[in-house]
Design a protein around this motif. Structure first.
Motif, PDB file in Angstrom:
ATOM      1  N   ASN A 143       0.815  -1.215   0.000  1.00  0.00           N
ATOM      2  CA  ASN A 143       0.000   0.000   0.000  1.00  0.00           C
ATOM      3  C   ASN A 143       0.853   1.271   0.000  1.00  0.00           C
ATOM      4  O   ASN A 143       1.272   1.769   1.046  1.00  0.00           O
ATOM      5  CB  ASN A 143      -0.918  -0.059   1.230  1.00  0.00           C
ATOM      6  N   LYS A 144       1.083   1.822  -1.202  1.00  0.00           N
ATOM      7  CA  LYS A 144       1.955   3.013  -1.314  1.00  0.00           C
ATOM      8  C   LYS A 144       1.319   4.267  -0.736  1.00  0.00           C
ATOM      9  O   LYS A 144       2.015   5.138  -0.201  1.00  0.00           O
ATOM     10  CB  LYS A 144       2.363   3.239  -2.771  1.00  0.00           C
ATOM     11  N   ALA A 145      -0.025   4.376  -0.829  1.00  0.00           N
ATOM     12  CA  ALA A 145      -0.678   5.575  -0.284  1.00  0.00           C
ATOM     13  C   ALA A 145      -0.523   5.609   1.237  1.00  0.00           C
ATOM     14  O   ALA A 145      -0.224   6.660   1.827  1.00  0.00           O
ATOM     15  CB  ALA A 145      -2.149   5.582  -0.681  1.00  0.00           C
ATOM     16  N   ASN A 178       4.740   4.442 -12.961  1.00  0.00           N
ATOM     17  CA  ASN A 178       3.317   4.144 -13.118  1.00  0.00           C
ATOM     18  C   ASN A 178       3.080   3.448 -14.455  1.00  0.00           C
ATOM     19  O   ASN A 178       3.257   4.058 -15.520  1.00  0.00           O
ATOM     20  CB  ASN A 178       2.479   5.425 -13.004  1.00  0.00           C
ATOM     21  N   GLY A 179       2.709   2.181 -14.378  1.00  0.00           N
ATOM     22  CA  GLY A 179       2.531   1.370 -15.579  1.00  0.00           C
ATOM     23  C   GLY A 179       1.375   1.851 -16.441  1.00  0.00           C
ATOM     24  O   GLY A 179       1.451   1.811 -17.672  1.00  0.00           O
ATOM     25  N   THR A 180       0.296   2.308 -15.788  1.00  0.00           N
ATOM     26  CA  THR A 180      -0.875   2.762 -16.543  1.00  0.00           C
ATOM     27  C   THR A 180      -0.502   3.923 -17.460  1.00  0.00           C
ATOM     28  O   THR A 180      -0.821   3.920 -18.653  1.00  0.00           O
ATOM     29  CB  THR A 180      -1.982   3.198 -15.558  1.00  0.00           C
ATOM     30  N   CYS A 181       0.170   4.931 -16.915  1.00  0.00           N
ATOM     31  CA  CYS A 181       0.544   6.104 -17.727  1.00  0.00           C
ATOM     32  C   CYS A 181       1.500   5.698 -18.837  1.00  0.00           C
ATOM     33  O   CYS A 181       1.394   6.184 -19.969  1.00  0.00           O
ATOM     34  CB  CYS A 181       1.208   7.170 -16.850  1.00  0.00           C
ATOM     35  N   ALA A 187      -4.875  -0.016 -13.934  1.00  0.00           N
ATOM     36  CA  ALA A 187      -5.167   1.272 -13.285  1.00  0.00           C
ATOM     37  C   ALA A 187      -5.657   1.071 -11.850  1.00  0.00           C
ATOM     38  O   ALA A 187      -6.182   0.017 -11.495  1.00  0.00           O
ATOM     39  CB  ALA A 187      -6.225   2.006 -14.109  1.00  0.00           C
ATOM     40  N   GLU A 188      -5.466   2.111 -11.030  1.00  0.00           N
ATOM     41  CA  GLU A 188      -6.019   2.121  -9.680  1.00  0.00           C
ATOM     42  C   GLU A 188      -7.539   2.157  -9.769  1.00  0.00           C
ATOM     43  O   GLU A 188      -8.100   2.539 -10.813  1.00  0.00           O
ATOM     44  CB  GLU A 188      -5.529   3.370  -8.933  1.00  0.00           C
ATOM     45  N   SER A 189      -8.237   1.837  -8.651  1.00  0.00           N
ATOM     46  CA  SER A 189      -9.709   1.855  -8.723  1.00  0.00           C
ATOM     47  C   SER A 189     -10.205   3.257  -9.080  1.00  0.00           C
ATOM     48  O   SER A 189     -11.203   3.409  -9.777  1.00  0.00           O
ATOM     49  CB  SER A 189     -10.324   1.358  -7.423  1.00  0.00           C
ATOM     50  N   PHE A 240      -5.720   8.725  -9.823  1.00  0.00           N
ATOM     51  CA  PHE A 240      -4.463   8.521  -9.086  1.00  0.00           C
ATOM     52  C   PHE A 240      -3.319   8.222 -10.050  1.00  0.00           C
ATOM     53  O   PHE A 240      -2.189   8.628  -9.826  1.00  0.00           O
ATOM     54  CB  PHE A 240      -4.601   7.362  -8.086  1.00  0.00           C
ATOM     55  N   ASP A 241      -3.630   7.491 -11.125  1.00  0.00           N
ATOM     56  CA  ASP A 241      -2.611   7.184 -12.127  1.00  0.00           C
ATOM     57  C   ASP A 241      -2.340   8.402 -13.004  1.00  0.00           C
ATOM     58  O   ASP A 241      -1.233   8.930 -13.009  1.00  0.00           O
ATOM     59  CB  ASP A 241      -3.075   6.017 -13.016  1.00  0.00           C
ATOM     60  N   VAL A 242      -3.379   8.854 -13.735  1.00  0.00           N
ATOM     61  CA  VAL A 242      -3.153   9.886 -14.752  1.00  0.00           C
ATOM     62  C   VAL A 242      -2.844  11.247 -14.134  1.00  0.00           C
ATOM     63  O   VAL A 242      -2.234  12.103 -14.775  1.00  0.00           O
ATOM     64  CB  VAL A 242      -4.335  10.005 -15.747  1.00  0.00           C
ATOM     65  N   HIS A 281       3.427   8.890  -4.711  1.00  0.00           N
ATOM     66  CA  HIS A 281       3.497   8.080  -3.483  1.00  0.00           C
ATOM     67  C   HIS A 281       4.766   7.216  -3.509  1.00  0.00           C
ATOM     68  O   HIS A 281       5.484   7.098  -2.520  1.00  0.00           O
ATOM     69  CB  HIS A 281       2.266   7.180  -3.367  1.00  0.00           C
ATOM     70  N   LYS A 282       5.037   6.636  -4.683  1.00  0.00           N
ATOM     71  CA  LYS A 282       6.196   5.752  -4.815  1.00  0.00           C
ATOM     72  C   LYS A 282       7.498   6.548  -4.682  1.00  0.00           C
ATOM     73  O   LYS A 282       8.450   6.119  -4.023  1.00  0.00           O
ATOM     74  CB  LYS A 282       6.135   5.024  -6.161  1.00  0.00           C
ATOM     75  N   LEU A 283       7.523   7.718  -5.324  1.00  0.00           N
ATOM     76  CA  LEU A 283       8.734   8.554  -5.255  1.00  0.00           C
ATOM     77  C   LEU A 283       9.036   8.956  -3.804  1.00  0.00           C
ATOM     78  O   LEU A 283      10.197   8.943  -3.372  1.00  0.00           O
ATOM     79  CB  LEU A 283       8.541   9.815  -6.120  1.00  0.00           C
TER      80      LEU A 283
HETATM   81  N1  HSE Z   1      -1.808   1.637 -10.976  1.00  0.00           N
HETATM   82  C1  HSE Z   1      -0.445   1.292 -10.731  1.00  0.00           C
HETATM   83  C2  HSE Z   1       0.310   1.412 -12.047  1.00  0.00           C
HETATM   84  C3  HSE Z   1      -0.372  -0.120 -10.209  1.00  0.00           C
HETATM   85  O1  HSE Z   1      -0.338   1.558 -13.097  1.00  0.00           O
HETATM   86  O2  HSE Z   1       1.512   1.393 -12.038  1.00  0.00           O
HETATM   87  C4  HSE Z   1       0.906  -0.408  -9.473  1.00  0.00           C
HETATM   88  O3  HSE Z   1       1.132   0.461  -8.419  1.00  0.00           O
END
Ligand code: HSE
Length: 420
Positions: free
Chosen positions: A99-101, A152-155, A182-184, A188-190, A197-199
Motif C-alpha cells: 500500500n503506497k498511499a 506508473n505502468g498505466t501512464c 489502473a487504480e480503482s 491517481f494514475d493519470v 506516493h512511490k517517489l
Molecule cells: N496503478 C499502478 C500502475 C499499479 O499503473 O503502475 C501499481 O502500483
C-alpha cells in the motif's frame, strides 16, 4: 510453520495465496520453514476465490488470531489500513503491505511503531521490481545522487499506445482499466499521485526526507494530447510520466510530471506497462532496474519475497533502512520555483497578423529563450504554436503561462511539458 493472514483477498491477495501454494517447494527451501496462508479477509463473502483458506469478513479474525505470524495488508486506502496495521504491529505480528498511499502519509509513524517488528513493503514501489531492496540494501554504501524513473505502468501504457498506435486518450485509459493496470480511481494514475506516493517512499530511503504528497510538485499526463505526441516525434522525443528525486548540495528536488525525453535515452525506450528506475550513487555510478510495475502475479511476487525474508530472518533491516538520522536532517526540499529545466509549450492562438511577434515578446520579457518552434493550423481561424525553450527557471515559465493566458489572442490555458 509460519502462518499468514491476508487482509484484502482481491487480485494481488489471491496471487499471494496461489504463489505460496504453487511454489511451496522453493519457498520452504529458501525460508527454511513451511509458510501457509491460514485465513483471508474479504468484503464479499459470496465470491469464490478458489483458495483452500478460511475466508472471513472480519479483520479481528486475523488480528486476534494468535497463530498468525505475518499479516499481509492489501486493503487499499490510507486511514483504515493505518489502524489495521498499527493493531497488527501492537499485537506483535510482522506486516507486509503493497500500500503506497499508506506509506506516502504514515511511513515515519509506522517506522516508530514497528521498532523491531518486521514491516516490509517491497511491492509498494514498481510492483515486481525489487527496488526497495536494491536501494535500502544493495546501494546502502552510497550517497544517492538521483532517482529517476517510470513508476506508473498505466501512464506508460497509455503514452506508448498513443505514440505507437495513435489511440485516443480516453479509449486507452478505458483499456488500461479493463486490463487491471489502473487504480480503482484512475485519476491517481493519470494525475501523477500514484507515482508520487512511490517517489516519496524511495526518497525516504535515499535521503531520509519526510515529505507528504502535498509538499511536492505533482502533475499527470491528463493534458497530453496527440498534437504534443506529434511534436515529440518530430523532434526525436518520447513523452513519459517520470518521478524524479535529485540532490543538489543540501537541497533535494522531488517532482512527478510528464516529460519529453530524447528517444535515445534508455528510459525513453521503456514501453507498455513496464516500469524502469535509474538510481545514481556516488560510488556505484548509474544503476537501472526494469520490470513489471503492475499486475497481480508481479506484485504478489514482491509480497511473497518479503514474507520469505521475514520467515527466514525475523528482522534484519530497519524499515526505511536507517538506524540513525539520515542526511534528511540537513537536507531540505527544493522549492518548485527554483527548478531549472527546458520546457515545451503548446499555445492555441488566433491565427492573425502580429500574434507570433507578441508571443515571442512575452518570452523575451520573461528571459526565456526559444530553442525550436512549429506552427500547426488548428481550425480555420486558430493555430497551435509548439515551442521548446532553452534552460529556464520554473517561476519564469509559470509567470509566462499566466501572462499568455491573459492575452485576447490566446484561446486556452497553454499546455506545458518539461524536457528532461
Ligand atoms: N496503478 C499502478 C500502475 C499499479 O499503473 O503502475 C501499481 O502500483
Amino acid at each position: 510453520m509460519i502462518k499468514v493472514g491476508i487482509i484484502g483477498v482481491g487480485t494481488v491477495g489471491t496471487s499471494v495465496a496461489e504463489i505460496l501454494r504453487d511454489n511451496a517447494d522453493v519457498i520452504s527451501a529458501r525460508a527454511g520453514v513451511d509458510i501457509v496462508v491460514k485465513s483471508g479477509v474479504v468484503k464479499n463473502l459470496k465470491k469464490d476465490r478458489g483458495l483452500d483458506i478460511i475466508i472471513t469478513d472480519n479483520v479481528d479474525d486475523i488480528l486476534n488470531d494468535k497463530e498468525i505470524d505475518i499479516v499481509v495488508e492489501l486493503m487499499g486506502g490510507v486511514e483504515e489500513p493505518f489502524e489495521v496495521v498499527k493493531r497488527a504491529l501492537k499485537a506483535g505480528k510482522a506486516v507486509v503491505t503493497a500500500n503506497k498511499a499508506l506509506l506516502a502519509y504514515h511511513r515515519y509513524e509506522l517506522q516508530t511503531i514497528a521498532k523491531d517488528i518486521a514491516f516490509e513493503y517491497e511491492a509498494s514501489v514498481a510492483g515486481g521490481i525489487p527496488i526497495i531492496t536494491a536501494l535500502r540494501d544493495g546501494l546502502s554504501a552510497n550517497h544517492i545522487e538521483s532517482i529517476m524513473g517510470i513508476m506508473n505502468g498505466t501512464c506508460n501504457y497509455m503514452m506508448t499506445e498513443m505514440t505507437n498506435n495513435g489511440v485516443s486518450y480516453d479509449a486507452i485509459l478505458k483499456e488500461a482499466q479493463d486490463l487491471g493496470y489502473a487504480e480503482s480511481d484512475p485519476s491517481f494514475d493519470v494525475g501523477g499521485f500514484d507515482a508520487a506516493h512511490k517517489l516519496l517512499i524511495l526518497a525516504s530511503i535515499a535521503y531520509g526526507i519526510d515529505a507528504k504528497p502535498e509538499d511536492i510538485l505533482i502533475e499527470g499526463i491528463d493534458k497530453v494530447r496527440s498534437e504534443d505526441i506529434a511534436f515529440a516525434k518530430e523532434f526525436g522525443y518520447a513523452i513519459k510520466l517520470l518521478g524524479i528525486a535529485k540532490k543538489d548540495e543540501n537541497e533535494v528536488e522531488l517532482r512527478v510530471h510528464a516529460c519529453l525525453i530524447k528517444q535515445d535515452e534508455m528510459i525513453a525506450k521503456i514501453d507498455g506497462v513496464m516500469n524502469a528506475i535509474s538510481v545514481v550513487g556516488d560510488k556505484v555510478g548509474e544503476t537501472l532496474y526494469y520490470g513489471p510495475g503492475a499486475g497481480g502475479d508481479a506484485t504478489a511476487s514482491a509480497v511473497v519475497a518479503n514474507i520469505i525474508d521475514i520467515a527466514r530472518s525475523g528482522k534484519s533491516t530497519p524499515m526505511l533502512g536507517f538506524n540513525r538520522p539520515m542526511e534528511g536532517s540537513k537536507l531540505t526540499l527544493k522549492s518548485t520555483d527554483d527548478i531549472n529545466s527546458k520546457y515545451y509549450l503548446r499555445i492555441n492562438v488566433s491565427d492573425r497578423a502580429g500574434v507570433l511577434a507578441r508571443v515571442t515578446k512575452l518570452f523575451e520579457e520573461n528571459q526565456i529563450s526559444v530553442e525550436t518552434m512549429l506552427q500547426r493550423p488548428s481550425t480555420q481561424t486558430s493555430a497551435n504554436l509548439l515551442i521548446s525553450t532553452h534552460i529556464a527557471l520554473e517561476k519564469d515559465v509559470q509567470k509566462l503561462i499566466k501572462e499568455l493566458e491573459a492575452q485576447d489572442f490566446v484561446n486556452a490555458t497553454p499546455v506545458m511539458i518539461r524536457i528532461v
